[in-house]
Design an enzyme around this catalytic site. Structure first.
Site, PDB file in Angstrom:
ATOM      1  N   THR A 107       3.313   3.832  15.663  1.00  9.83           N
ATOM      2  CA  THR A 107       2.945   2.547  15.042  1.00  9.83           C
ATOM      3  C   THR A 107       3.444   2.480  13.595  1.00  9.83           C
ATOM      4  O   THR A 107       2.837   1.841  12.749  1.00  9.83           O
ATOM      5  CB  THR A 107       1.415   2.303  15.105  1.00  9.83           C
ATOM      6  OG1 THR A 107       0.741   3.281  14.297  1.00  9.83           O
ATOM      7  CG2 THR A 107       0.880   2.393  16.523  1.00  9.83           C
ATOM      8  N   ASN A 120       4.808  -1.672  12.552  1.00  9.21           N
ATOM      9  CA  ASN A 120       3.812  -2.099  11.565  1.00  9.21           C
ATOM     10  C   ASN A 120       4.479  -2.207  10.191  1.00  9.21           C
ATOM     11  O   ASN A 120       5.198  -1.297   9.762  1.00  9.21           O
ATOM     12  CB  ASN A 120       2.647  -1.095  11.502  1.00  9.21           C
ATOM     13  CG  ASN A 120       1.433  -1.661  10.759  1.00  9.21           C
ATOM     14  OD1 ASN A 120       1.480  -2.778  10.228  1.00  9.21           O
ATOM     15  ND2 ASN A 120       0.356  -0.907  10.732  1.00  9.21           N
ATOM     16  N   LYS A 157      -6.009  -7.684  21.803  1.00  6.53           N
ATOM     17  CA  LYS A 157      -7.450  -7.377  21.695  1.00  6.53           C
ATOM     18  C   LYS A 157      -8.128  -8.382  20.757  1.00  6.53           C
ATOM     19  O   LYS A 157      -9.239  -8.836  21.005  1.00  6.53           O
ATOM     20  CB  LYS A 157      -7.654  -5.955  21.142  1.00  6.53           C
ATOM     21  CG  LYS A 157      -7.268  -4.823  22.093  1.00  6.53           C
ATOM     22  CD  LYS A 157      -7.452  -3.492  21.366  1.00  6.53           C
ATOM     23  CE  LYS A 157      -6.805  -2.328  22.067  1.00  6.53           C
ATOM     24  NZ  LYS A 157      -7.524  -1.824  23.236  1.00  6.53           N
ATOM     25  N   GLU A 173       0.845  -1.189   0.000  1.00  7.96           N
ATOM     26  CA  GLU A 173       0.000   0.000   0.000  1.00  7.96           C
ATOM     27  C   GLU A 173       0.881   1.239   0.000  1.00  7.96           C
ATOM     28  O   GLU A 173       0.408   2.348   0.218  1.00  7.96           O
ATOM     29  CB  GLU A 173      -0.968  -0.015   1.173  1.00  7.96           C
ATOM     30  CG  GLU A 173      -0.343  -0.211   2.525  1.00  7.96           C
ATOM     31  CD  GLU A 173      -1.390  -0.245   3.626  1.00  7.96           C
ATOM     32  OE1 GLU A 173      -2.002   0.802   3.862  1.00  7.96           O
ATOM     33  OE2 GLU A 173      -1.577  -1.306   4.237  1.00  7.96           O
ATOM     34  N   HIS A 228      -2.790  -9.956  12.101  1.00  5.13           N
ATOM     35  CA  HIS A 228      -2.216  -8.711  11.577  1.00  5.13           C
ATOM     36  C   HIS A 228      -1.930  -7.827  12.790  1.00  5.13           C
ATOM     37  O   HIS A 228      -2.812  -7.623  13.638  1.00  5.13           O
ATOM     38  CB  HIS A 228      -3.204  -8.025  10.621  1.00  5.13           C
ATOM     39  CG  HIS A 228      -2.788  -6.618  10.323  1.00  5.13           C
ATOM     40  ND1 HIS A 228      -1.567  -6.327   9.746  1.00  5.13           N
ATOM     41  CD2 HIS A 228      -3.393  -5.425  10.560  1.00  5.13           C
ATOM     42  CE1 HIS A 228      -1.454  -5.026   9.625  1.00  5.13           C
ATOM     43  NE2 HIS A 228      -2.541  -4.453  10.117  1.00  5.13           N
ATOM     44  N   CYS A 265      -3.595  -3.475   4.325  1.00  6.94           N
ATOM     45  CA  CYS A 265      -2.726  -4.524   4.885  1.00  6.94           C
ATOM     46  C   CYS A 265      -3.174  -5.931   4.480  1.00  6.94           C
ATOM     47  O   CYS A 265      -2.463  -6.902   4.733  1.00  6.94           O
ATOM     48  CB  CYS A 265      -2.688  -4.422   6.404  1.00  6.94           C
ATOM     49  SG  CYS A 265      -2.300  -2.774   6.963  1.00  6.94           S
ATOM     50  N   SER A 315     -10.716   2.508  13.646  1.00  6.59           N
ATOM     51  CA  SER A 315      -9.989   1.437  12.941  1.00  6.59           C
ATOM     52  C   SER A 315      -9.883   0.185  13.825  1.00  6.59           C
ATOM     53  O   SER A 315      -9.988  -0.934  13.331  1.00  6.59           O
ATOM     54  CB  SER A 315      -8.603   1.916  12.486  1.00  6.59           C
ATOM     55  OG  SER A 315      -7.711   2.056  13.574  1.00  6.59           O
ATOM     56  N   SER A 320      -7.497  -2.359   6.206  1.00  7.33           N
ATOM     57  CA  SER A 320      -8.462  -1.279   6.400  1.00  7.33           C
ATOM     58  C   SER A 320      -9.220  -1.005   5.117  1.00  7.33           C
ATOM     59  O   SER A 320      -8.757  -1.281   4.018  1.00  7.33           O
ATOM     60  CB  SER A 320      -7.734  -0.008   6.853  1.00  7.33           C
ATOM     61  OG  SER A 320      -7.323  -0.166   8.185  1.00  7.33           O
TER      62      SER A 320
HETATM   63  N1  CAA Z   1       0.920   3.504  30.729  1.00  9.64           N
HETATM   64  C1  CAA Z   1       0.424   2.338  30.225  1.00  9.64           C
HETATM   65  N2  CAA Z   1      -0.608   2.306  29.317  1.00  9.64           N
HETATM   66  C2  CAA Z   1      -1.118   3.479  28.901  1.00  9.64           C
HETATM   67  C3  CAA Z   1      -0.645   4.714  29.380  1.00  9.64           C
HETATM   68  C4  CAA Z   1       0.421   4.713  30.346  1.00  9.64           C
HETATM   69  N3  CAA Z   1       0.947   5.850  30.826  1.00  9.64           N
HETATM   70  N4  CAA Z   1      -1.359   5.708  28.787  1.00  9.64           N
HETATM   71  C5  CAA Z   1      -2.250   5.092  27.951  1.00  9.64           C
HETATM   72  N5  CAA Z   1      -2.104   3.767  28.022  1.00  9.64           N
HETATM   73  C6  CAA Z   1      -2.822   2.719  27.268  1.00  9.64           C
HETATM   74  C7  CAA Z   1      -4.303   3.024  27.056  1.00  9.64           C
HETATM   75  O1  CAA Z   1      -5.077   2.630  28.167  1.00  9.64           O
HETATM   76  C8  CAA Z   1      -4.589   2.204  25.803  1.00  9.64           C
HETATM   77  O2  CAA Z   1      -4.723   0.828  26.153  1.00  9.64           O
HETATM   78  P1  CAA Z   1      -6.081   0.030  25.790  1.00  9.64           P
HETATM   79  O3  CAA Z   1      -6.271   0.154  24.312  1.00  9.64           O
HETATM   80  O4  CAA Z   1      -5.824  -1.360  26.223  1.00  9.64           O
HETATM   81  O5  CAA Z   1      -7.167   0.724  26.536  1.00  9.64           O
HETATM   82  C9  CAA Z   1      -3.297   2.293  25.015  1.00  9.64           C
HETATM   83  O6  CAA Z   1      -2.295   2.731  25.941  1.00  9.64           O
HETATM   84  C10 CAA Z   1      -3.353   3.300  23.871  1.00  9.64           C
HETATM   85  O7  CAA Z   1      -3.812   4.507  24.371  1.00  9.64           O
HETATM   86  P2  CAA Z   1      -4.861   5.389  23.558  1.00  9.64           P
HETATM   87  O8  CAA Z   1      -5.970   4.527  23.053  1.00  9.64           O
HETATM   88  O9  CAA Z   1      -5.198   6.589  24.349  1.00  9.64           O
HETATM   89  O10 CAA Z   1      -3.896   5.777  22.330  1.00  9.64           O
HETATM   90  P3  CAA Z   1      -4.096   6.815  21.210  1.00  9.64           P
HETATM   91  O11 CAA Z   1      -5.457   7.367  21.148  1.00  9.64           O
HETATM   92  O12 CAA Z   1      -2.987   7.784  21.335  1.00  9.64           O
HETATM   93  O13 CAA Z   1      -3.840   5.963  19.859  1.00  9.64           O
HETATM   94  C11 CAA Z   1      -4.138   4.261  18.257  1.00  9.64           C
HETATM   95  C12 CAA Z   1      -3.849   4.579  19.727  1.00  9.64           C
HETATM   96  C13 CAA Z   1      -5.557   4.687  17.929  1.00  9.64           C
HETATM   97  C14 CAA Z   1      -4.000   2.775  18.006  1.00  9.64           C
HETATM   98  C15 CAA Z   1      -3.126   5.054  17.368  1.00  9.64           C
HETATM   99  O14 CAA Z   1      -1.819   4.637  17.653  1.00  9.64           O
HETATM  100  C16 CAA Z   1      -3.382   4.899  15.890  1.00  9.64           C
HETATM  101  O15 CAA Z   1      -4.208   5.610  15.309  1.00  9.64           O
HETATM  102  N6  CAA Z   1      -2.638   3.953  15.206  1.00  9.64           N
HETATM  103  C17 CAA Z   1      -2.776   3.723  13.768  1.00  9.64           C
HETATM  104  C18 CAA Z   1      -4.046   2.975  13.431  1.00  9.64           C
HETATM  105  C19 CAA Z   1      -3.989   1.510  13.780  1.00  9.64           C
HETATM  106  O16 CAA Z   1      -2.943   0.928  13.912  1.00  9.64           O
HETATM  107  N7  CAA Z   1      -5.178   0.904  13.900  1.00  9.64           N
HETATM  108  C20 CAA Z   1      -5.275  -0.513  14.195  1.00  9.64           C
HETATM  109  C21 CAA Z   1      -6.448  -1.157  13.527  1.00  9.64           C
HETATM  110  S1  CAA Z   1      -6.463  -0.817  11.761  1.00  9.64           S
HETATM  111  C22 CAA Z   1      -5.267  -1.861  11.133  1.00  9.64           C
HETATM  112  O17 CAA Z   1      -4.861  -2.783  11.770  1.00  9.64           O
HETATM  113  C23 CAA Z   1      -4.706  -1.566   9.763  1.00  9.64           C
HETATM  114  C24 CAA Z   1      -3.370  -0.953   9.909  1.00  9.64           C
HETATM  115  O18 CAA Z   1      -2.357  -1.635   9.916  1.00  9.64           O
HETATM  116  C25 CAA Z   1      -3.285   0.495  10.009  1.00  9.64           C
END
Ligand code: CAA
Length: 406
Positions: free
Chosen positions: A158, A295, A251, A83, A242, A115, A207, A328
């Protein structure tokens, strides 16, 4: 008669540079534990200016061909999934075709569905061989990507880069792919990259929701297709997902176990304990590479497969594995496979752990320089990969292959 078809051999490759994510977290003002524990990722591979999607894929395939198990002249189909292509019309695969010295009678095409593309390639190649159309020839499937998000965004942690090459053949020496699989597709805007943008756009939380929703639906479809003798957790020794970041695999596995418990009509009282136990034994150990590479989009699931193979070694033959691929947009597939008697031999040639340990650490400033669009692509003496990007001349991309094999 149904032919036994699957992955005969594989080659893995990731760039020779890495960034430690606790260091990046401190610079960005994010608690390091959010990244290392919350997302479960520790490092990411960083692509230097003399590498791109073509060189990552070509180096992975070159490593596979160096094993001597696949003759170049026997490759009848080259499917490259990515991609992060380098041109809107010219496929990554045609550069690989030349760099690898493949025969002219070789169908060469690029595949895209985020992906999921790598798995699309694996399935198309498997069905090409199973149908008899391959006439004894091998299909080469290469999944190659560079994950890029905006600097300072939460998704920046990521990112990653790497490629996996798979040789698909009848009577495979590594992993036989079972004919039944479960598929799910639906148009969603969870992650995308408009044609004029270098970095992906993502609705992060949505996502994660779409990924888990697609897992449920693919499992339902798989159960219909597989004429199931029992719940999945009693059929598979290992589960691979993945893995955009390792917590996502946790998860996903929790969702799979809950899904299968529901299907088997089990009571929920000990579900949480069962999830922890199953995750620790059947998922977590195979995330070792994903924690360090980051990733790799199309290649991510297959880095987990390589990690499993390398760590399980002599114990591989006869073991069964469940694999979940998510792209996605979205398309997802659940399928299973069984390791062949010669699988340990194949695993012993991968060299993944060694490659990861040999990477050179970058400072955040060096990483940021690598993240800009490539200019003059000149590596330092110790940094030259077997196949490298030389730059663009007159709107044409130029590559060079070193004499020596990796
Ligand atoms: N100590 C330990 N853990 C902590 C922490 C701390 N100080 N602060 C936060 N955390 C934990 C949170 O509780 C959360 O855990 P859970 O999910 O188990 O609740 C985790 O850290 C992440 O925190 P947030 O959810 O607040 O993180 P965020 O909003 O900053 O972003 C994300 C997380 C949305 C995955 C972001 O990294 C993102 O957008 N990534 C790209 C998209 C992605 O990878 N999506 C996955 C599905 S889509 C897919 O798989 C296709 C692909 O390859 C893109």
């Amino acid at each position: 008669m149904t032919r036994t078809v699957g992955i005969d051999d594989l080659g893995v490759y990731t760039p020779a540079h890495r960034l430690d994510l606790d260091v990046l977290a401190r610079v960005r003002g994010v608690p390091p534990e959010k990244i290392t524990v919350g997302l479960g990722v520790r490092q990411m591979s960083v692509t230097p200016p003399w590498e791109d999607t073509v060189t990552l894929g070509a180096n992975a395939a070159q490593r596979l061909l160096a094993h001597g198990t696949v003759a170049r002249e026997d490759v009848g189909m080259l499917l490259v999934a990515t991609e992060t292509a380098v041109d809107h019309a010219k496929p990554v695969g045609i550069f690989l075709h030349e760099l690898l010295g493949l025969p002219s009678s070789c169908r060469t095409v690029e595949l895209k569905h985020a992906c999921y593309g790598g798995t699309a390639g694996l399935m198309l190649a498997t069905e090409w061989v199973r149908s008899g159309a391959a006439r004894g020839r091998t299909a080469l499937v290469v999944a190659t990507d560079i994950a890029r998000y905006g600097p300072g965004s939460s998704a920046e942690f990521t990112q990653g880069a790497g490629a996996v090459a798979l040789a698909i053949r009848e009577a495979p020496r590594f992993l036989a792919i079972d004919p039944a699989s479960g598929v799910y597709a639906r148009n969603v805007y969870d992650f995308w990259r408009p044609l004029d943008r270098r970095e992906a756009l993502v609705d992060g939380k949505f996502s994660v929701y779409c990924y888990l929703d697609a897992l449920d639906a693919a499992l339902d479809d798989w159960a219909r297709a597989a004429a199931l003798p029992g719940p999945l957790f009693s059929l598979c020794d290992a589960f691979l997902y993945h893995t955009p970041f390792p917590k996502m695999a946790y998860k996903a596995h929790a969702r799979l176990i809950a899904h299968e418990w529901r299907r088997a009509g089990r009571a929920d009282a000990t579900l949480a304990e069962a999830i922890e136990h199953s995750y620790a034994a059947a998922v977590d150990p195979w995330l070792a590479a994903a924690r360090l590479v980051g990733n790799t989009y199309t290649a991510s699931l297959y880095f987990c497969l390589a990690s499993l193979a390398e760590q399980t070694g002599e114990q591989l033959p006869g073991r069964s594995v469940g694999l979940f691929s998510y792209g996605s947009g979205c398309c997802a597939e659940y399928f299973t496979g069984r390791f062949a008697p010669e699988a340990a031999l194949v695993a012993g040639r991968l060299g993944l752990a060694e490659m990861l340990a040999a990477r050179c650490p970058l400072s955040v400033e060096e990483y940021e320089r690598c993240s800009r669009p490539p200019g003059e692509a000149v590596p330092a003496a110790g940094d030259v990969p077997a196949i490298r990007f030389l730059g663009v001349e007159g709107d044409k991309r130029r590559y060079a292959a070193a004499e020596a094999q990796p």
